[in-house]
Design an enzyme around this catalytic site. Structure first.
Site, PDB file in Angstrom:
ATOM      1  N   ASP A  14       1.386  -0.762  -0.180  1.00 38.63           N
ATOM      2  CA  ASP A  14       0.116   0.190  -0.128  1.00 38.63           C
ATOM      3  C   ASP A  14       0.576   1.341   0.013  1.00 38.63           C
ATOM      4  OD1 ASP A  14      -2.177  -1.732   0.133  1.00 38.63           O
ATOM      5  OD2 ASP A  14      -2.077  -1.728   2.260  1.00 38.63           O
ATOM      6  N   LYS A  17       1.784   1.843  -5.155  1.00 40.87           N
ATOM      7  CA  LYS A  17       2.566   1.778  -5.814  1.00 40.87           C
ATOM      8  C   LYS A  17       1.639   2.162  -7.399  1.00 40.87           C
ATOM      9  CE  LYS A  17       2.638  -2.431  -4.889  1.00 40.87           C
ATOM     10  NZ  LYS A  17       1.935  -2.202  -2.545  1.00 40.87           N
ATOM     11  N   GLY A  41      -4.162  -4.150  -3.782  1.00 35.79           N
ATOM     12  CA  GLY A  41      -5.431  -3.217  -3.955  1.00 35.79           C
ATOM     13  C   GLY A  41      -4.849  -1.841  -4.416  1.00 35.79           C
ATOM     14  N   HIS A  42      -5.107  -2.167  -5.844  1.00 36.82           N
ATOM     15  CA  HIS A  42      -4.045  -0.855  -6.186  1.00 36.82           C
ATOM     16  C   HIS A  42      -4.837   0.635  -6.276  1.00 36.82           C
ATOM     17  CE1 HIS A  42      -0.283  -3.613  -7.296  1.00 36.82           C
ATOM     18  NE2 HIS A  42      -0.734  -3.323  -6.001  1.00 36.82           N
ATOM     19  N   GLN A 225       2.339  -5.716  -3.348  1.00 42.05           N
ATOM     20  CA  GLN A 225       2.660  -6.022  -2.006  1.00 42.05           C
ATOM     21  C   GLN A 225       3.833  -5.082  -1.585  1.00 42.05           C
ATOM     22  OE1 GLN A 225       1.583  -9.586  -3.067  1.00 42.05           O
ATOM     23  NE2 GLN A 225      -0.559  -8.674  -2.611  1.00 42.05           N
TER      24      GLN A 225
HETATM   25  P1  GDP Z   1      -0.952   0.059  -3.546  1.00 47.43           P
HETATM   26  O1  GDP Z   1      -1.247  -0.707  -3.314  1.00 47.43           O
HETATM   27  O2  GDP Z   1       1.113   0.045  -3.008  1.00 47.43           O
HETATM   28  O3  GDP Z   1      -0.899   0.542  -5.368  1.00 47.43           O
HETATM   29  O4  GDP Z   1      -1.175   1.271  -2.619  1.00 47.43           O
HETATM   30  P2  GDP Z   1      -3.256   1.471  -2.016  1.00 47.43           P
HETATM   31  O5  GDP Z   1      -3.753   2.562  -3.473  1.00 47.43           O
HETATM   32  O6  GDP Z   1      -3.832   0.064  -2.058  1.00 47.43           O
HETATM   33  O7  GDP Z   1      -2.772   3.136  -1.329  1.00 47.43           O
HETATM   34  C1  GDP Z   1      -2.407   3.307  -1.302  1.00 47.43           C
HETATM   35  C2  GDP Z   1      -2.983   4.326  -1.142  1.00 47.43           C
HETATM   36  O8  GDP Z   1      -3.288   5.771  -1.239  1.00 47.43           O
HETATM   37  C3  GDP Z   1      -4.354   5.307  -1.766  1.00 47.43           C
HETATM   38  O9  GDP Z   1      -5.741   5.878  -1.372  1.00 47.43           O
HETATM   39  C4  GDP Z   1      -3.849   5.923  -2.695  1.00 47.43           C
HETATM   40  O10 GDP Z   1      -5.512   6.679  -3.019  1.00 47.43           O
HETATM   41  C5  GDP Z   1      -3.336   6.806  -1.680  1.00 47.43           C
HETATM   42  N1  GDP Z   1      -2.281   8.115  -2.065  1.00 47.43           N
HETATM   43  C6  GDP Z   1      -1.486   7.254  -3.309  1.00 47.43           C
HETATM   44  N2  GDP Z   1      -0.090   8.376  -3.733  1.00 47.43           N
HETATM   45  C7  GDP Z   1      -1.465   9.485  -2.340  1.00 47.43           C
HETATM   46  C8  GDP Z   1      -0.049  11.317  -2.075  1.00 47.43           C
HETATM   47  O11 GDP Z   1       0.915  10.929  -2.243  1.00 47.43           O
HETATM   48  N3  GDP Z   1      -1.264  11.330  -1.330  1.00 47.43           N
HETATM   49  C9  GDP Z   1      -1.548  10.709  -0.776  1.00 47.43           C
HETATM   50  N4  GDP Z   1      -2.606  12.158   0.443  1.00 47.43           N
HETATM   51  N5  GDP Z   1      -2.761  10.176  -0.966  1.00 47.43           N
HETATM   52  C10 GDP Z   1      -2.232   9.164  -1.791  1.00 47.43           C
HETATM   53  P1  IMO Z   2      -0.485  -4.484  -2.362  1.00 51.16           P
HETATM   54  O1  IMO Z   2      -0.228  -4.347  -3.622  1.00 51.16           O
HETATM   55  C1  IMO Z   2      -0.725  -4.925   2.320  1.00 51.16           C
HETATM   56  C2  IMO Z   2      -0.884  -8.775   4.053  1.00 51.16           C
HETATM   57  C3  IMO Z   2      -2.489  -9.129   4.538  1.00 51.16           C
HETATM   58  C4  IMO Z   2      -1.966 -10.913   5.527  1.00 51.16           C
HETATM   59  C5  IMO Z   2      -0.162 -10.671   4.830  1.00 51.16           C
HETATM   60  C6  IMO Z   2      -0.783 -12.612   4.520  1.00 51.16           C
HETATM   61  O2  IMO Z   2      -2.204  -3.106  -2.060  1.00 51.16           O
HETATM   62  O3  IMO Z   2       0.133  -2.830  -0.989  1.00 51.16           O
HETATM   63  P2  IMO Z   2      -2.506 -12.963   1.963  1.00 51.16           P
HETATM   64  O4  IMO Z   2      -3.918 -12.272   1.726  1.00 51.16           O
HETATM   65  O5  IMO Z   2      -1.908 -12.256   0.968  1.00 51.16           O
HETATM   66  O6  IMO Z   2      -2.146 -14.309   2.610  1.00 51.16           O
HETATM   67  O7  IMO Z   2      -1.992 -12.045   3.053  1.00 51.16           O
HETATM   68  O8  IMO Z   2       0.063 -10.134   3.043  1.00 51.16           O
HETATM   69  N1  IMO Z   2      -1.110  -8.253   1.984  1.00 51.16           N
HETATM   70  C7  IMO Z   2      -1.469  -6.998   1.842  1.00 51.16           C
HETATM   71  N2  IMO Z   2      -1.146  -6.168   2.772  1.00 51.16           N
HETATM   72  N3  IMO Z   2      -0.650  -4.365   0.878  1.00 51.16           N
HETATM   73  C8  IMO Z   2      -0.982  -5.781  -0.670  1.00 51.16           C
HETATM   74  O9  IMO Z   2      -1.085  -5.223  -1.475  1.00 51.16           O
HETATM   75  C9  IMO Z   2      -1.177  -7.017   0.439  1.00 51.16           C
HETATM   76  N4  IMO Z   2      -1.956  -8.316  -0.543  1.00 51.16           N
HETATM   77  C10 IMO Z   2      -1.058  -9.171   1.756  1.00 51.16           C
HETATM   78  O10 IMO Z   2      -2.801  -8.565   4.768  1.00 51.16           O
HETATM   79  O11 IMO Z   2      -0.988  -9.180   6.035  1.00 51.16           O
HETATM   80 MG    MG Z   3      -2.522  -1.623  -2.414  1.00 52.11          MG
END
Ligand code: GDP
Ligand code: IMO
Ligand code: MG
Length: 431
Positions: A14, A17, A41-42, A225
């Site tokens: 999270d 990416k 979840g991107h 991840q």
């Molecule tokens: P990922 O799994 O690495 O793609 O990240 P996620 O999408 O799960 O979580 C990142 C969260 O931060 C999302 O809600 C994005 O919309 C938000 N986000 C990404 N970059 C920024 C930033 O520079 N500032 C803020 N405030 N939010 C951001």
């Molecule tokens: P992105 O790509 C954050 C975490 C789960 C748990 C552990 C194992 O959005 O960054 P799993 O279901 O993979 O067997 O769970 O890994 N986890 C993540 N945490 N971002 C993710 O993906 C994750 N994918 C798995 O919360 O701790």
């Molecule tokens: Mg994510």
């Protein structure tokens, strides 16, 4: 000029990416997912419209990119189709723009049931998985019993193999986990219609990528991840079941290391973790409230509240090494706006021996405390900043300190969720 760029997480997932992959892919021909599954979840935000992708590569909002779901990804056909439909509702059409490796293992209902049953049985020792069947699906791959995407092309065999696998799973589910049994006929009934939808996407994706490399096309490899959820290098057993570090690109696509030109590590300006496991810089109370509220730190896949903490430079330095990072992208800098003081963990100390630990082994995590260095915060808003000159002095100082501690340049800074909230210090394809 760089052609092939890897974008991966340096923390516990999270990191943002998806946003960066989306931004950089405007210039790419191919965007490739190489590990994980729909546990990812991107989030992409374009003109205030939010789209969360779980399996489809994050570059597909650009009309000219082709998405590859490579052999290292575990694929739920049902989830894939759900995502394609979600995109179509948003007027994004990926027909003939996504290819799936015939060697990708399938995630089917029995993996999900097993994931849930195991977590339940573990009780207070649960890992906090996403419940998406990821662990069991990778187990099947390693145990050489997995049904793979390519097997969908042979319906007759599929039924026989499915019956055998479900029999194997039911034995454990019923006898060991006291869980309800699964009927393979129902799985088959639900699976068959999905085959028609994805049939034409099934390809030898390794071959597609080799051709793209030969044709000098630009390729973005999208990690899921983060480095410390990696099955080998993470905080085991609180990890996912794939290699989220750079090695996953090689085994997960069939593209060799010499063809990776630039490896960009995505790092939040602080830290978060969702699920259980070690998190040395975790904060609580008002600081957690600050990160949580300002950063909207709730899981993109499960909606769970993310744990929050200060930036952990000890693990970040480790991530630089295990991934051979070329540079860093610092995201969510704007979330630090308004803090009086910002901390970076620069060392871990063992509370029993008072020794400085370079990187804890499995049993040491509980015994370490973070040693912090303190930095002045800033009051000026960085949200939406697009140039370095827009950042306050203290934010420059913070970024420079991260570069100094990690001995790694920061090439990109993200200053908000929108695609356009970004400071590009270097063009990653050009540098
Ligand atoms: P990922 O799994 O690495 O793609 O990240 P996620 O999408 O799960 O979580 C990142 C969260 O931060 C999302 O809600 C994005 O919309 C938000 N986000 C990404 N970059 C920024 C930033 O520079 N500032 C803020 N405030 N939010 C951001
Ligand atoms: P992105 O790509 C954050 C975490 C789960 C748990 C552990 C194992 O959005 O960054 P799993 O279901 O993979 O067997 O769970 O890994 N986890 C993540 N945490 N971002 C993710 O993906 C994750 N994918 C798995 O919360 O701790
Ligand atoms: Mg994510």
């Amino acid at each position: 000029m760089k052609k092939n760029i890897v974008i991966l997480g340096t923390q516990w997932g999270d990191e943002g990416k998806g946003k960066i992959v989306d931004y950089i892919s405007s210039d790419a021909s191919y965007v490739v997912r190489y590990q994980g599954g729909h546990n990812a979840g991107h989030t992409l935000v374009v003109n205030e419209k939010k789209i969360i992708l779980h399996l489809i590569p994050s570059g597909l909002l650009h009309q000219n990119t082709i998405g590859i779901i490579a052999n290292g990804v575990v694929v739920s056909p049902a989830e894939l189709i759900k995502e394609i439909k979600m995109l179509e509702k948003n007027n994004i059409f990926i027909n003939k723009r996504v290819f799936i490796s015939d060697a990708s293992p399938l995630i089917l209902q029995y993996h999900i049931e097993m994931d849930i049953a195991r977590e339940k049985k573990l009780g207070i020792n649960a890992l906090g998985t996403t419940g998406r069947g990821i662990g069991p699906a990778y187990e099947d791959k390693i145990a050489r019993r997995a049904l793979r995407i390519g097997d969908l092309k042979n319906e007759k065999n599929l039924s026989t193999r499915l019956e055998k696998i479900v029999h194997y799973y039911n034995h454990q589910l019923v006898n060991f986990y006291q869980h309800k049994p699964i009927d393979y006929k129902i799985i088959l009934r639900d699976l068959l219609p999905t085959i028609d939808v994805i049939h034409d996407m099934i390809q030898d994706t390794t071959n597609i990528l080799h051709k793209a490399i030969k044709d000098k096309k630009k390729i973005v490899f999208e990690g899921a991840q983060g480095s410390f959820l990696d099955i080998d290098h993470g905080t085991y057993p609180y990890v996912t079941s794939s290699n989220s570090t750079v090695g996953g690109v090689i085994t997960g696509t069939g593209v060799g290391p010499k063809d990776l030109d630039y490896i960009l590590g995505i790092t939040k300006a602080y830290s978060t973790r969702v699920g259980y496991g070690p998190f040395p810089t975790e904060v609580f109370d008002d600081k957690d409230r600050h990160f949580s509220n300002k950063g909207h730190e709730f899981g993109s896949t499960t909606g769970r509240k993310r744990r929050t903490g200060w930036l952990d430079a000890v693990s970040l330095c480790r991530a630089v090494k295990i991934n051979s990072l070329s540079s860093l992208c610092i995201t969510k800098l704007d979330v630090l706006d308004g803090l009086d003081e910002i901390k970076i963990c620069v060392a871990y100390k063992n509370i029993d021996t008072l020794e400085i630990i370079s990187f804890p082994d499995i049993n040491e995590w509980e015994k370490i405390v973070p040693i912090y260095k303190s930095y002045p915060g800033w009051t000026k808003k960085t949200l939406g900043a697009k140039k370095m000159e827009d950042l306050p002095y203290e934010a420059h100082h913070y970024i420079n300190s991260i570069e100094e501690i990690t001995q790694t340049p920061v090439d990109i800074i993200s200053t908000g969720p929108e695609r356009s909230d970004i400071i590009l210090i270097k063009d990653v394809f050009e540098c």
